[in-house]
Each structure stands twice: as structure tokens, then as C-alpha cells.
Design an enzyme around this catalytic site. Structure first.
Site, short mmCIF file in Angstrom:
data_model
loop_
_atom_site.label_atom_id
_atom_site.label_comp_id
_atom_site.label_asym_id
_atom_site.label_seq_id
_atom_site.Cartn_x
_atom_site.Cartn_y
_atom_site.Cartn_z
N ARG A 161 49.66 26.81 -12.09
CA ARG A 161 49.57 28.29 -12.11
C ARG A 161 50.57 28.91 -11.14
NH1 ARG A 161 46.63 26.77 -15.73
NH2 ARG A 161 44.68 27.76 -16.39
N SER A 236 40.39 33.05 -16.15
CA SER A 236 39.98 32.47 -14.87
C SER A 236 40.36 33.43 -13.73
CB SER A 236 40.70 31.16 -14.60
OG SER A 236 40.45 30.25 -15.62
N GLU A 332 43.36 33.75 -8.94
CA GLU A 332 44.48 33.45 -9.84
C GLU A 332 45.11 34.74 -10.34
OE1 GLU A 332 45.38 32.27 -14.11
OE2 GLU A 332 43.76 30.93 -13.49
#
Ligand code: EPU
Length: 336
Positions: A161, A236, A332
Site C-alpha cells: 500500500r 480498508s 490506509e
């Protein structure tokens, strides 16, 4: 150049936060983009699919909506095809286009919200595949110099990520298009992650095509992840944290069922969803916002919640996880 004033961004972010942009312009050509950059706006805010951000206040800037469209095959050789995609294409529509042409490699990334141009920034990933696995290069424009630059895969410094566009080059470039290399035959099917294999078996499929893998991924995602068109969310909210193996051993003695993935000889990743569920937050609602009842990593806006509400909830969750596991959860999504 059609610059609008005081525009609501509610339909431009998947959390559905109703904040205003001081100024807003949507661009659908490279020339249009350069024209806007040449006005040297003092504050610029780049908006792609709005699927990885939590807007907590009005944006006192010129919001630049990247709406560049187009998909083209740029070369084919040896069972491989290179495809160039403009930044404003929807990610899932692009994946569907690949499947319609029988181009393989991105099927595990079906149904991920957002646009193609923002996907490399956080190296989107799901079900054992990351964008970087099929990424060749991207073209981006330098906001200050207005020069176009091609970034190779190495130059993007992809991680979990993560990419250079989140760190060293944060806010310096706007990605305008991305090139992927896909297979045209002998596709390499990846079904060993999570529930894909069992989903296929449930449907009696032993030797799946890329289209069948995509269908299985869509079906799994639909059972766990809320559709942002129906329920505001940003996928997420937290990253899965990485901890040392020694710390993991201590936690395992207290929590024998703790899931984990080995990252290296010394590090393991533990699923944030499991940590949050264990704190008791899964499925909790607080009026018009809460934690999704099927995937604790996902925070949801049931309608009318503010960015502050979600941000405060995320802080409560971080505190609870820290208290019980002594683990720091990192968000995130970008919080603005
Ligand atoms: N789990 C729980 N409770 C939950 C959620 C998960 O115990 O509420 C456990 C599961 O039982 C499983 C483990 O956690 O043992 C992992 O769950 P899952 O396979 O659903 O994946 P994840 O690690 O929670 C990651 C990505 C998702 C991606 C899935 C599938 C991150 C931060 N998230 O979730 O990405 O779809 O894997 O590959 O890495 C996104 O980035 O927006 C996103 C949805």
C-alpha cells in the site's frame, strides 16, 4: 477552463462526506490539465476516484478532478500485451475491459473502487495480487515545471500500500496514464489466497478461466465489503500492521488464534480486521456511522455522518488496539 465555486464533493468521495470545494475544475485532456497548472493555483487538491480519502473539512483549494479517459493497446508480443490506460478511467471498468479481451493478470483486483491514476499511489492489492505485479510504467506531470515524466516500476518504489508518490514525491506529480503488461494466453491463475479456491469449488470449477476468477473475487468481495454506492466507506481504513516475530510469539501465547502472514524471517503481518474484531468494535454502530459487521477493517457512513465522526471512531479503535495488543494501527486512507 470551467472553474466552479463552492461545489459539494459528496458525490466525488466514496465515504459520501458532504464537504465543499472552494473551487472545482474537471479536466478531460492533457492540454486542459496544463492550462489549469499554468494558472499557478496557490492551493491545489488532486481528486481521482475519491475512494481512499476521508474528508473532514471543506477544501480551501482548487480541486482538480482528473477525468482523462482512454484505453489503448500499445504493443503485443509473445503472449503478452501492453495496455496504456488514462488516469481517469474507473479501475473496475478497466479490469472488466481486460477480461472482455481475455487479457489476464488483473482479475484478482476486480471490483476495487477508485480510478486507474490513483491506483499506483497506494499500490492497490487484493487476493494475492498487487498492482505492481502487472505495472510497467506511468506517465506523470510535474505540478511545478509542467514537464511530463515516465516513471519505471523501480522508480515508483512500490511497497505494501505504498509508493514514492506517498513519500518523497508526495504532492509533486499528477499521474496521467499507466501502462500494464498482461497475458493474452496461458494466463497465470492465482487462486491460493483466501477464499477464492473454495468459492470456485462451491461452483464446481476446477480449472478456472480469468473471467471465473474475477467472478469468484466479486462474489467474495460482495459478501464482505459494502458497495460504496449504497453505503459510504473507503475500503480498508487501516493497513495490516507488521510486527516482529518475537512480539508475535508473545501475543500468540495470550491469543492462540491470532492469524498471521510471514513477511520475512523476523517480521510477520497480522490482520488489522482480526485485531479490531477482538477489541469488540466489529459491527458497532454509533448513530449514523460505525464499523462494518462483516469486515472490521471497514468504517462506514450510514448517511449524514461527518468526517470528524469517522476520524474520532478511528482514533478510538487505534487506542483500543494499542491497549490490548500494544500495536499501532496506521490508517490506509488519506485523512484531510
Ligand atoms: N478477519 C477477522 N475479522 C474481520 C476481518 C478479517 O478476523 O472482521 C481475519 C480473517 O478471518 C482473516 C484475516 O483477518 O483471517 C484476513 O482477512 P481478509 O482476507 O478479509 O483480508 P484483510 O487482510 O482483512 C486485505 C486488504 C483488503 C483486501 C483483502 C483481500 C489490507 C489493509 N486490506 O484485507 O483490501 O480486499 O486483504 O485480499 O491489506 C482495501 O485495501 O480497501 C481492501 C479492501
Amino acid at each position: 477552463m470551467d472553474i466552479k465555486k463552492n461545489i459539494s464533493l459528496q458525490s466525488f468521495n466514496t465515504f459520501g462526506m458532504n464537504v465543499n470545494a472552494q473551487e472545482f475544475v474537471s479536466i478531460d485532456s492533457l492540454k486542459g490539465l496544463i492550462d489549469v497548472l499554468n494558472t499557478n493555483p496557490s492551493h491545489l487538491f488532486i481528486l481521482g476516484g475519491g475512494s481512499n480519502m476521508l474528508l473532514t473539512k471543506d477544501i480551501d483549494a482548487l480541486v482538480l478532478h482528473i477525468n482523462l479517459k482512454g484505453i489503448s493497446v500499445i504493443s503485443t508480443s509473445n503472449e503478452r500485451v501492453k495496455v496504456q490506460v488514462s488516469a481517469g478511467e474507473s479501475w473496475h471498468e478497466f479490469v472488466s475491459w481486460c477480461l472482455s479481451k481475455d487479457f489476464g493478470g488483473l482479475e484478482n483486483l476486480s471490483l476495487i473502487p477508485g480510478n486507474v491514476g490513483t491506483a499506483p499511489i497506494q499500490n492497490i492489492g487484493a487476493y494475492g495480487v498487487e498492482l505492481k505485479d502487472r505495472f510497467v510504467s506511468c506517465e506523470a506531470i510535474n505540478i511545478q515545471t509542467k514537464e511530463l515524466k515516465i516513471f519505471s516500476k523501480d522508480e515508483c518504489e512500490f511497497g505494501y500500500r505504498n509508493s514514492i508518490f506517498k513519500h518523497a514525491l508526495k504532492g509533486e506529480y499528477i499521474i496521467t496514464s499507466v501502462v500494464f503488461e498482461l497475458s493474452t494466453e496461458n494466463h497465470s491463475i492465482k487462486i491460493n489466497y483466501g477464499a477464492i479456491e473454495s468459492e470456485l469449488q462451491k461452483n464446481g470449477i476446477n480449472n478456472p478461466s480469468i473471467q471465473e476468477v474475477s467472478k469468484a473475487v466479486i462474489s467474495i468481495r460482495n459478501t464482505k465489503l459494502p458497495d460504496p454506492k449504497i453505503l459510504g466507506n473507503s475500503g480498508s481504513f487501516f493497513k495490516n500492521p507488521m510486527i516482529s516475530y518475537s512480539k508475535f510469539e508473545v501475543l500468540k501465547s495470550q491469543f492462540p488464534l491470532i492469524p498471521h502472514y510471514k513477511v520475512s524471517e523476523v517480521d510477520v503481518k497480522v490482520p488489522a480486521g482480526w485485531l479490531i474484531e477482538t477489541t469488540g468494535f466489529k459491527g458497532k454502530t454509533f448513530g449514523n456511522y460505525g464499523v462494518h459487521n462483516k469486515q472490521a477493517l471497514v468504517l462506514v457512513n450510514y448517511g449524514g455522518a461527518s468526517g470528524e465522526n469517522i476520524l474520532n471512531l478511528s482514533i478510538q479503535i487505534q487506542k483500543a488496539v494499542k491497549l490490548i495488543f500494544d500495536i499501532d494501527l496506521e490508517s490506509e486512507v488519506n485523512i484531510l
